[in-house]
Design a protein around this motif. Structure first.
Motif, PDB file in Angstrom:
ATOM      1  N   GLY A  85       0.708  -0.980   0.301  1.00 25.86           N
ATOM      2  CA  GLY A  85      -0.049  -0.600  -0.243  1.00 25.86           C
ATOM      3  C   GLY A  85       1.007   1.484  -0.142  1.00 25.86           C
ATOM      4  N   ASP A  86       1.975   1.620   0.136  1.00 22.80           N
ATOM      5  CA  ASP A  86       3.110   2.460  -0.074  1.00 22.80           C
ATOM      6  C   ASP A  86       3.126   2.667  -1.310  1.00 22.80           C
ATOM      7  OD1 ASP A  86       3.234   2.355   2.840  1.00 22.80           O
ATOM      8  OD2 ASP A  86       5.190   1.123   3.216  1.00 22.80           O
ATOM      9  N   ALA A  87       4.133   4.002  -1.611  1.00 23.04           N
ATOM     10  CA  ALA A  87       3.593   4.493  -2.738  1.00 23.04           C
ATOM     11  C   ALA A  87       5.286   5.084  -2.875  1.00 23.04           C
ATOM     12  CB  ALA A  87       3.089   5.540  -3.313  1.00 23.04           C
ATOM     13  N   ALA A  88       6.229   4.970  -4.128  1.00 26.22           N
ATOM     14  CA  ALA A  88       6.717   6.288  -4.557  1.00 26.22           C
ATOM     15  C   ALA A  88       6.765   7.216  -5.646  1.00 26.22           C
ATOM     16  CB  ALA A  88       7.976   5.493  -4.519  1.00 26.22           C
ATOM     17  N   VAL A  89       8.055   7.549  -5.816  1.00 26.34           N
ATOM     18  CA  VAL A  89       7.281   8.503  -6.750  1.00 26.34           C
ATOM     19  C   VAL A  89       8.833   9.238  -6.750  1.00 26.34           C
ATOM     20  CG1 VAL A  89       7.690  11.039  -5.289  1.00 26.34           C
ATOM     21  CG2 VAL A  89       6.733  11.214  -7.329  1.00 26.34           C
ATOM     22  N   ALA A  90       9.460   9.313  -8.521  1.00 26.30           N
ATOM     23  CA  ALA A  90      10.461  10.177  -9.470  1.00 26.30           C
ATOM     24  C   ALA A  90      10.209  10.949  -9.793  1.00 26.30           C
ATOM     25  CB  ALA A  90      11.252   8.678  -9.684  1.00 26.30           C
ATOM     26  N   VAL A  91      10.292  13.016 -10.239  1.00 25.44           N
ATOM     27  CA  VAL A  91      10.534  13.460 -10.970  1.00 25.44           C
ATOM     28  C   VAL A  91      11.169  13.464 -12.157  1.00 25.44           C
ATOM     29  CG1 VAL A  91      10.325  16.087 -10.457  1.00 25.44           C
ATOM     30  CG2 VAL A  91       9.736  14.964  -8.283  1.00 25.44           C
ATOM     31  N   LEU A  92      10.588  13.763 -13.446  1.00 22.20           N
ATOM     32  CA  LEU A  92      11.062  14.219 -14.186  1.00 22.20           C
ATOM     33  C   LEU A  92      11.031  15.215 -14.954  1.00 22.20           C
ATOM     34  CD1 LEU A  92       9.460  10.785 -16.880  1.00 22.20           C
ATOM     35  CD2 LEU A  92      11.448  10.704 -15.004  1.00 22.20           C
TER      36      LEU A  92
END
Length: 291
Positions: A220-227
């Motif tokens: 249920g956890d999430a990660a994000v990477a920026v473009l």
């Protein structure tokens, strides 16, 4: 692209989603109305230019108009008659036979020196049957800002987030950046674009700088990477990469997303490291775990 074996990851149901940010959200800046300048594929049909000639007091001249099936493109020339280098924001109206605008499209042309003339193109893409046929095009607005005073939004800054959600039942580990393959409208690989480690070379303060750190995603956890990129155009052919294949880790299976990378002629895309996204549960709730 990674050559490691695509063995099944611990969490088979991990998915990559585009976040509603960057060009789709005012929180990151950038203009959502700008249009990629890369022309559609195929053989165009030339259309007559407007009777007004397409020249404005600010030195913009439309030189050609083409139909590409249901899509359209217009070639233009811009001459800087100012005494200093300036960045221009141009608005074009694609016109129907009635004279009304079918669509307006915006282009940013960066750092045009005094007396210099640059060439470019603006594209209007549409779905068959979604709008009247285009019979003309006109320059509806020209805005110029001295180069030394240009804010990021006027420089065509674009930022989007890639969100990775652990929809499985076991922890999922990340420690790096997403691997990317850029593709054009025909799903062919786009070459000649530098993939940068981090986003600081594009602009500071975007959240995509620093070295990768270990991230452990529970169910249920999430990660994000920026473009991050800029869509500004100078000399040379502009690049549009609507599709991006994403590998969350070198051993993961790829997922294709559609961020519509309108890279202009900059030739650079900044990619930030994976970071834990503590706001995901609060904003969307915990997704149901999958086996």
């Amino acid at each position: 692209m990674p050559t490691a074996s695509r063995t099944a990851p611990t969490v088979l149901a991990a998915i990559v989603l585009l976040a509603a940010c960057g060009a789709q959200s005012a929180s990151y800046g950038g203009s959502s109305r700008s249009e990629p300048s890369r022309r559609p594929s195929g053989t165009p049909s030339a259309l007559p230019l407007p009777s007004a000639g397409g020249t404005t007091e600010d030195g913009v001249k439309i030189t050609a108009l083409y139909a590409w099936g249901v899509d359209y493109s217009a070639d233009f020339e811009l001459t800087n008659h100012r005494r200093s280098t300036a960045t221009y924001t141009l608005t074009f109206g694609f016109l129907a036979a009635s004279g009304g605008a079918v669509e307006n499209r915006e282009r940013t042309v960066e750092a045009v020196a005094p007396g210099r003339t640059v060439k470019g193109a603006v594209v209007m893409r549409q779905t068959a049957g979604s709008a009247p046929a285009v019979t003309g095009v006109a320059v509806s607005k020209v805005r110029s800002v001295p180069e030394a005073e240009v804010p990021d939004a006027a420089r065509g800054l674009r930022v989007v987030g890639l969100h990775l959600v652990n929809c499985g039942t076991r922890p999922y580990r990340l420690n790096g950046r997403p691997e990317l393959e850029l593709q054009d409208a025909d799903h062919e690989s786009v070459n000649g674009v530098r993939i940068l480690r981090g986003t600081d070379a594009i602009s500071t303060g975007l959240g995509g700088d620093g070295d990768p750190q270990p991230v452990l995603l529970g169910p249920g956890d999430a990660a994000v990477a920026v473009l991050a990129w800029r869509n500004t155009t100078q000399s040379g052919a502009a690049v549009n990469a609507p599709y991006v294949r994403v590998w969350a880790t070198p051993a993961a299976d790829p997922v294709t997303v559609v961020p519509e990378l309108d890279l202009g002629t900059t030739g650079k895309l900044g990619v930030g490291p994976w970071r834990g996204d503590a706001t995901y549960r609060a904003s969307t709730g915990t997704p149901a775990a999958r086996p």
